[in-house]
Design an enzyme around this catalytic site. Structure first.
Site, mmCIF file in Angstrom:
data_model
loop_
_atom_site.group_PDB
_atom_site.id
_atom_site.type_symbol
_atom_site.label_atom_id
_atom_site.label_comp_id
_atom_site.label_asym_id
_atom_site.label_seq_id
_atom_site.Cartn_x
_atom_site.Cartn_y
_atom_site.Cartn_z
ATOM 1 N N GLU A 293 0.901 -1.162 0.000
ATOM 2 C CA GLU A 293 0.000 0.000 0.000
ATOM 3 C C GLU A 293 0.928 1.197 0.000
ATOM 4 O O GLU A 293 1.716 1.383 0.922
ATOM 5 C CB GLU A 293 -0.926 -0.026 1.217
ATOM 6 C CG GLU A 293 -2.088 0.964 1.114
ATOM 7 C CD GLU A 293 -1.762 2.289 1.783
ATOM 8 O OE1 GLU A 293 -1.603 3.289 1.038
ATOM 9 O OE2 GLU A 293 -1.680 2.332 3.006
ATOM 10 N N CYS A 327 -1.731 8.615 3.821
ATOM 11 C CA CYS A 327 -1.756 8.260 2.402
ATOM 12 C C CYS A 327 -3.124 8.536 1.799
ATOM 13 O O CYS A 327 -3.258 8.679 0.585
ATOM 14 C CB CYS A 327 -1.362 6.798 2.206
ATOM 15 S SG CYS A 327 -2.179 5.654 3.305
#
Length: 542
Positions: A293, A327
């Site tokens: 990720e 993020c």
């Protein structure tokens, strides 16, 4: 040996505490914060259940008070990485042979230790080392980590119970074996929960782990190690190493027993891992599993039918909580012209009311960015914007690193939708907005889809249901987590599995069964009850 099919406690999301003035949790966490920030803490390597101290050390400094030293951590040497890997491989046989309910019990206990006696400690450590407000620490290092542990145990039971059909001829069953060899967890600074989840979710399926936390998260990583030790995790199952990232990774990826990478961090680093694994592929005992990720350039699109106050709140919370160091943080906005004046008014009013400072003052909404390297990078974007004719800074733009790495929440208004801050991940408190003509909504959706290499999170705000459906369809590949009438952050384990594609990763959805399935190697066993004794089939008869 298991003698039954056991039901684990039903997973429930941990309730987020409020930390209101005079609440017991607020008093406790601030007391713990003051104790921890004024106590010198050593963080040795953790290998084979033992603390390992080396000749090299580095200091731990809070981002909001970088002159203060709260502790130091030890740096691994190449021999320490070999020791960690060998210890993991030695522990593997007994760990994978342990019954699943006994493995699960360790992580269920860890969840309750964090929910109870370790809650203020892990929150305070995250406030100190990562400069999170008490609310951001609570939803991360306490609640989300607790949720990961509880829900992952439930997912493990669901995986093991997923079995093929059988009949009177044969009994078919699937063993969900751990991967051969050992696995490697590389975790980021910004979420203590991610740091805890990546190694533990693999371990609970019988894998043994080398874990490299971010150097700026080691202070709170130690609390995770303390919790796992108290929960009864056997020696060698998870080994934590710190130091030169390139050296550690090179040592790990050169071993033939390497079988999996679980990564959260930058896209460029993940790409380098993938390249190295590919170059080494003929050396491994098995094809490694790769889960990552990575980055994001997350968007908010506001249609002319959207509520301007809701849009401004989504921007303020989505872009500036934890200084934009998520993020999933909103960092580019596309606002319809007819509502922009109201959105701008509400947004600037919100930002003028925001207080900035250290996290032990619970009135502060914004604290410091993680370190000087990050500070300088973000400031460079801001200074370039100040000198550009293509953009205008309409809020913030100031910064100061004399005591801590503080940057004001900054809003840039772009004339060019392809300006650099609309395209590149900044990972800081900077939001760039492009105002589009109402009639160019479809054109704007194409911009949203094509401007960035990433596809992590995004949001559409509108009251027109046709528009919501249309935008959801047009942006189907633009975000792995898509939000309707909300900010693009705040995924909850068990409710919104998290991950994106394109340059944002492999979209294996942390917080779901999908991710855990990556860490098993199934074996099908077919047991025939009446074994044939003649090779001839009926069709062969004359």
């Amino acid at each position: 040996m298991s003698t039954g099919f056991f039901k684990v406690p039903k997973a429930k999301n941990e309730i987020v505490k409020s930390y209101e003035p005079n609440s017991s949790e607020r008093k406790e966490v601030l007391k713990t914060y003051n104790e921890m920030i004024n106590t010198f803490t050593e963080v040795p390597l953790y290998i084979n259940g033992s603390d390992v101290k080396t000749k090299e050390k580095k200091s731990i400094n809070p981002p909001h008070d970088h002159g203060k030293i709260v502790g130091e951590y030890y740096l691994a040497q190449p021999s320490d990485i070999d020791l960690a890997i060998d210890s993991a491989l030695k522990a593997k046989k007994s760990w994978e042979a342990m019954s699943w309910e006994n493995r699960s019990a360790i992580f269920l206990k860890a969840a309750e230790l964090i929910a109870g006696p370790y809650r203020s400690k892990i929150n305070a450590a995250t406030m100190i080392s990562q400069s999170k407000t008490v609310h951001q620490a609570e939803i991360d290092s306490a609640c989300e980590l607790i949720d990961f542990l509880r829900f992952n145990v439930e997912y493990v039971t669901q995986i093991y119970s997923n079995q093929p059909a059988s009949d009177s001829d044969a009994w078919n069953r699937v063993e969900y074996r751990p991967l051969e060899g050992f696995v490697y967890a590389v975790t980021p600074f910004n979420f203590t929960a991610i740091a805890g989840n990546l190694p533990t979710c693999m371990a609970m399926l019988g894998n043994v782990v080398i874990w490299k936390p971010s150097s700026t998260q080691i202070f709170s990583a130690k609390v995770i190690i303390d919790v796992l030790k108290e929960a009864g995790l056997p020696d060698g199952v998870i080994n934590a190493v710190y130091g030169n990232a390139s050296m550690i990774t090179e040592k790990v990826l050169e071993r033939k027993e390497f079988s999996g990478l679980h990564f959260t961090g930058s896209t460029s680093v993940f790409n380098s891992f993938w390249k190295t694994i590919g170059e080494n592929i003929s050396n491994y005992n098995t094809y490694p599993k790769i889960v990552g990720e990575t980055g994001g350039k997350d968007f908010i699109v506001a249609h002319k039918s959207a509520n301007p106050k809701q849009v401004s709140t989504a921007i303020t919370r989505g872009a500036f909580e934890f200084q934009g160091q998520k993020c999933s943080a909103a960092s580019r906005g596309y606002i319809s012209q007819s509502i922009w004046s109201d959105v701008k008014k509400y947004l600037t009013n919100d930002l003028e009311s925001i207080k900035m400072g250290p996290p032990d003052n619970t009135e502060n909404f914004v604290t410091a960015v993680i370190d000087e390297k990050s500070f300088d990078k973000i400031v460079n974007y801001i200074e370039n914007a100040k000198s550009s004719s293509d953009v205008e800074i309409i809020a913030g733009g100031n910064y100061d690193k004399s005591k801590g790495y503080f940057i004001e929440p900054t809003v840039i208004l772009a004339k060019d939708p392809n300006y650099i801050t609309m395209r590149e991940e900044i990972f800081g408190p900077v939001m760039t907005i492009f105002v589009f003509e109402d009639s160019k909504f479809d054109e704007t959706l194409k911009l949203v889809d094509n401007t960035s290499e990433y596809a992590l999170t995004g949001a559409i705000l509108a009251t027109d249901r046709n528009i919501i459906q249309h935008a959801t369809n047009c942006l189907r590949n633009s975000a792995g987590n898509f939000y309707i009438n909300d900010k693009p952050t705040g995924a909850v384990v068990g409710k919104q599995p998290f991950g994106g594609a394109r340059g944002s990763g492999t979209n294996d959805k942390a917080g779901s069964m999908l991710n855990l399935l990556r860490w098993v190697s199934p074996r099908l066993i077919k047991e025939t009850f009446v074994t044939p004794t003649d090779y001839r089939y009926p069709f062969l008869k004359s």
